[in-house]
Motif scaffolding. Structure first.
Motif, PDB file in Angstrom:
ATOM      1  N   TRP A 134       0.822  -1.208   0.000  1.00 58.04           N
ATOM      2  CA  TRP A 134       0.000   0.000   0.000  1.00 58.04           C
ATOM      3  C   TRP A 134       0.856   1.258   0.000  1.00 58.04           C
ATOM      4  N   ARG A 135       2.060   1.152   0.592  1.00 57.80           N
ATOM      5  CA  ARG A 135       2.964   2.306   0.578  1.00 57.80           C
ATOM      6  C   ARG A 135       3.478   2.573  -0.844  1.00 57.80           C
ATOM      7  N   VAL A 136       3.758   1.497  -1.574  1.00 54.81           N
ATOM      8  CA  VAL A 136       4.187   1.643  -2.962  1.00 54.81           C
ATOM      9  C   VAL A 136       3.047   2.213  -3.801  1.00 54.81           C
ATOM     10  N   LEU A 137       1.838   1.712  -3.590  1.00 57.35           N
ATOM     11  CA  LEU A 137       0.681   2.179  -4.363  1.00 57.35           C
ATOM     12  C   LEU A 137       0.373   3.645  -4.099  1.00 57.35           C
ATOM     13  N   SER A 138       0.626   4.104  -2.889  1.00 53.85           N
ATOM     14  CA  SER A 138       0.351   5.503  -2.542  1.00 53.85           C
ATOM     15  C   SER A 138       1.563   6.401  -2.757  1.00 53.85           C
ATOM     16  N   LEU A 139       2.619   5.874  -3.372  1.00 56.79           N
ATOM     17  CA  LEU A 139       3.851   6.617  -3.675  1.00 56.79           C
ATOM     18  C   LEU A 139       4.561   7.098  -2.422  1.00 56.79           C
ATOM     19  N   GLN A 140       4.295   6.451  -1.295  1.00 56.10           N
ATOM     20  CA  GLN A 140       5.052   6.743  -0.081  1.00 56.10           C
ATOM     21  C   GLN A 140       6.378   5.993  -0.067  1.00 56.10           C
ATOM     22  N   ALA A 141       6.466   4.930  -0.875  1.00 59.50           N
ATOM     23  CA  ALA A 141       7.681   4.140  -0.992  1.00 59.50           C
ATOM     24  C   ALA A 141       8.084   4.113  -2.458  1.00 59.50           C
ATOM     25  N   LEU A 142       9.250   4.674  -2.772  1.00 62.74           N
ATOM     26  CA  LEU A 142       9.722   4.727  -4.154  1.00 62.74           C
ATOM     27  C   LEU A 142      10.962   3.860  -4.294  1.00 62.74           C
ATOM     28  N   PRO A 143      10.835   2.719  -4.971  1.00 64.50           N
ATOM     29  CA  PRO A 143      12.004   1.853  -5.173  1.00 64.50           C
ATOM     30  C   PRO A 143      13.066   2.539  -6.022  1.00 64.50           C
ATOM     31  N   GLY A 144      14.300   2.085  -5.894  1.00 66.44           N
ATOM     32  CA  GLY A 144      15.385   2.636  -6.687  1.00 66.44           C
ATOM     33  C   GLY A 144      15.147   2.456  -8.175  1.00 66.44           C
ATOM     34  N   ASN A 145      15.571   3.435  -8.965  1.00 63.90           N
ATOM     35  CA  ASN A 145      15.414   3.467 -10.419  1.00 63.90           C
ATOM     36  C   ASN A 145      13.960   3.577 -10.861  1.00 63.90           C
ATOM     37  N   LEU A 146      13.043   3.736  -9.916  1.00 65.50           N
ATOM     38  CA  LEU A 146      11.626   3.880 -10.264  1.00 65.50           C
ATOM     39  C   LEU A 146      11.066   5.139  -9.605  1.00 65.50           C
ATOM     40  N   ILE A 148      11.371   8.560 -11.091  1.00 64.84           N
ATOM     41  CA  ILE A 148      11.212   9.775 -11.887  1.00 64.84           C
ATOM     42  C   ILE A 148       9.770   9.989 -12.331  1.00 64.84           C
ATOM     43  N   LEU A 149       9.005   8.913 -12.564  1.00 60.82           N
ATOM     44  CA  LEU A 149       7.608   9.094 -12.940  1.00 60.82           C
ATOM     45  C   LEU A 149       6.780   9.683 -11.796  1.00 60.82           C
ATOM     46  N   PRO A 150       6.982   9.266 -10.537  1.00 62.85           N
ATOM     47  CA  PRO A 150       6.272   9.953  -9.445  1.00 62.85           C
ATOM     48  C   PRO A 150       6.572  11.447  -9.403  1.00 62.85           C
ATOM     49  N   LEU A 151       7.824  11.829  -9.664  1.00 63.59           N
ATOM     50  CA  LEU A 151       8.155  13.251  -9.733  1.00 63.59           C
ATOM     51  C   LEU A 151       7.359  13.929 -10.842  1.00 63.59           C
ATOM     52  N   TYR A 152       7.284  13.293 -11.999  1.00 64.24           N
ATOM     53  CA  TYR A 152       6.547  13.855 -13.129  1.00 64.24           C
ATOM     54  C   TYR A 152       5.065  14.011 -12.791  1.00 64.24           C
ATOM     55  N   ILE A 153       4.499  13.038 -12.080  1.00 63.47           N
ATOM     56  CA  ILE A 153       3.090  13.127 -11.686  1.00 63.47           C
ATOM     57  C   ILE A 153       2.857  14.352 -10.806  1.00 63.47           C
ATOM     58  N   VAL A 154       3.721  14.537  -9.817  1.00 61.37           N
ATOM     59  CA  VAL A 154       3.578  15.679  -8.903  1.00 61.37           C
ATOM     60  C   VAL A 154       3.686  16.995  -9.675  1.00 61.37           C
ATOM     61  N   LEU A 155       4.662  17.084 -10.564  1.00 62.54           N
ATOM     62  CA  LEU A 155       4.864  18.316 -11.316  1.00 62.54           C
ATOM     63  C   LEU A 155       3.696  18.583 -12.263  1.00 62.54           C
ATOM     64  N   LEU A 156       3.190  17.545 -12.886  1.00 61.86           N
ATOM     65  CA  LEU A 156       2.082  17.727 -13.820  1.00 61.86           C
ATOM     66  C   LEU A 156       0.793  18.104 -13.099  1.00 61.86           C
ATOM     67  N   LEU A 157       0.588  17.560 -11.900  1.00 62.24           N
ATOM     68  CA  LEU A 157      -0.583  17.946 -11.117  1.00 62.24           C
ATOM     69  C   LEU A 157      -0.558  19.435 -10.765  1.00 62.24           C
ATOM     70  N   GLY A 158       0.633  19.994 -10.712  1.00 60.00           N
ATOM     71  CA  GLY A 158       0.743  21.418 -10.404  1.00 60.00           C
ATOM     72  C   GLY A 158       0.727  22.316 -11.625  1.00 60.00           C
ATOM     73  N   PHE A 159       0.515  21.738 -12.820  1.00 59.65           N
ATOM     74  CA  PHE A 159       0.612  22.568 -14.019  1.00 59.65           C
ATOM     75  C   PHE A 159      -0.510  23.603 -14.101  1.00 59.65           C
ATOM     76  N   ALA A 160      -1.747  23.209 -13.809  1.00 63.41           N
ATOM     77  CA  ALA A 160      -2.869  24.153 -13.925  1.00 63.41           C
ATOM     78  C   ALA A 160      -2.689  25.349 -12.987  1.00 63.41           C
ATOM     79  N   PRO A 161      -2.356  25.153 -11.702  1.00 63.11           N
ATOM     80  CA  PRO A 161      -2.068  26.320 -10.855  1.00 63.11           C
ATOM     81  C   PRO A 161      -0.896  27.154 -11.367  1.00 63.11           C
ATOM     82  N   LEU A 162       0.114  26.464 -11.910  1.00 63.80           N
ATOM     83  CA  LEU A 162       1.258  27.189 -12.468  1.00 63.80           C
ATOM     84  C   LEU A 162       0.819  28.063 -13.632  1.00 63.80           C
ATOM     85  N   TYR A 163      -0.034  27.529 -14.499  1.00 65.95           N
ATOM     86  CA  TYR A 163      -0.529  28.320 -15.633  1.00 65.95           C
ATOM     87  C   TYR A 163      -1.301  29.542 -15.139  1.00 65.95           C
TER      88      TYR A 163
END
Length: 388
Positions: A134-146, A148-163
């Motif tokens: 459940w920690r992996v599913l909720s992005l509380q646990a990020l395995p090595g080499n995996l 960068i996509l969670p980072l992209y998700i966070v940044l993309l979720l902030g795009f509308a406020p940024l715009y």
């Protein structure tokens, strides 16, 4: 990615192959860098500069996000429609992340029943089993080499406020606030998202890396006012070139190649987690030289450039396939040796797999854009036919 025309709605958008080609090169380098035993990773970007392919990937993610969503907001498309597109993309990123996690963990669990697996493969989530799922599913646990996509998700979720902020308070204010947050993290690296698998937090600290994403967004806005290219300044290009030369001399592994150490400055490797200033300046200098250069446009149009652009146009699928190629490449080289035969096998098979994925995605995209053929008897393509 399409470049932005100089007049609104007057000139059709042209696809800017420089962005796709640069992203394609970055994706291939990321794949190679994640196989430590691969001899090719001695020739990747991280050996000739402070930054590596990850910085290029995130900067271009910001650039592409403006082209995909910022222009849609600007064309007065329904806000909910654009937000839905962003949400679908975030969900797609999340699904691909979970697929990679499941495949990687399952592969290592199965592999170690037949061949020894080094301890660096045994991520903590393997030891904890399903209790950490459940920690992996909720992005509380990020395995090595995996991570960068969670980072992209966070940044993309902030795009509308940024715009909204860019339209409301302007670019200088947004860059100032974003840069201040980045600087604060560099002064106090403890400011980070929590990671159950790493007490230091996310490997790519979103509070620092957001600045690179924002710079990519603002770069796309600026390029949109200059027919898709950044304004060319010989002085700025010269400064960027000199900085990249310094970065090369300082970062090149001289002693690993049997040369005398020519580094002019004694310094530690710039911290990647917090996007240290040396790394940030490195990727910005490289990006400016590429995105302001007509010669880069010509190179992107060559056969080699178009091949790299093919990979770059399907970045999510190529990144995912590349991550799995990394895993199996590391396991194969670890279990069966790192001789030349295995080096050739791993690299050739890996490249063929990525090329197959890219070409299949390109064919699928072309088929989706192809106009539907008219139905028999003059019926329109959308008209229902009687019978079975």
């Amino acid at each position: 990615m399409g470049s932005i025309s100089t007049s609104r709605g007057a000139v059709p958008h042209r696809r800017d192959h420089r962005i796709d080609a640069l992203r394609g090169v970055a994706l291939l380098m990321m794949c190679i860098d994640h196989i430590p035993q691969d001899v090719l990773n001695r020739f990747t970007m991280r050996n000739v500069g402070f930054a590596d392919a990850a910085e290029v990937f995130v900067l271009l993610a910001g650039y592409a996000s403006w082209l995909a969503y910022g222009r849609a907001f600007g064309r007065k498309q329904p806000v909910m429609s654009v937000l839905a597109r962003i949400g679908r993309r975030c969900w797609q990123l999340y699904v691909f992340q979970m697929v990679m996690v499941v495949v990687c963990i399952s592969t290592i669990r199965i592999w170690r029943h037949f061949w020894p697996v080094p301890v660096d493969f045994l991520e903590p989530e393997l030891a904890h089993g399903l209790d950490s799922a459940w920690r992996v599913l909720s992005l509380q646990a990020l395995p090595g080499n995996l991570n960068i996509l969670p980072l992209y998700i966070v940044l993309l979720l902030g795009f509308a406020p940024l715009y909204a902020l860019l339209r409301g308070v302007g670019t200088p204010v947004v860059l100032g606030v974003s840069g201040a947050v980045w600087l604060l993290v560099n002064l106090d690296p403890r400011l980070n998202f929590p990671n159950w698998l790493d007490p230091d937090g996310w490997y790519f600290d979103p509070l620092a890396w957001q600045f690179l994403f924002v710079l990519g967004v603002c770069g796309a806005r600026l390029a949109g006012r200059h027919d898709g290219s950044l304004p060319r300044s010989r002085v700025l290009a010269g400064v960027c070139g000199l900085y990249l030369v310094f970065s090369f001399v300082q970062s090149f592994p001289w002693t690993d190649w049997g040369f005398a150490d020519l580094r002019p400055v004694g310094m530690a490797v710039p911290d990647k987690m917090i996007l240290a200033p040396w790394r940030l300046l490195d990727v910005l200098a490289l990006f400016y030289l590429v995105q302001s250069s007509p010669r880069a446009t010509v190179l992107a149009g060559t056969r080699g450039g178009q091949l790299m652009a093919l990979f770059g146009r399907h970045s999510l699928e190529i990144f995912t396939a590349g991550t799995l190629v990394d895993l199996y490449g590391r396991l194969v080289l670890t279990s069966f040796g790192t001789g030349w035969v295995m080096q050739v096998v791993v690299n050739v098979v890996g490249f063929v797999v990525l090329l197959w994925v890219a070409r299949n995605r390109e064919r699928a995209r072309a088929a989706a854009r192809r106009p539907a053929a008219p139905k028999p008897d003059g019926l329109p393509a959308h008209a229902p036919l009687c019978g079975n």
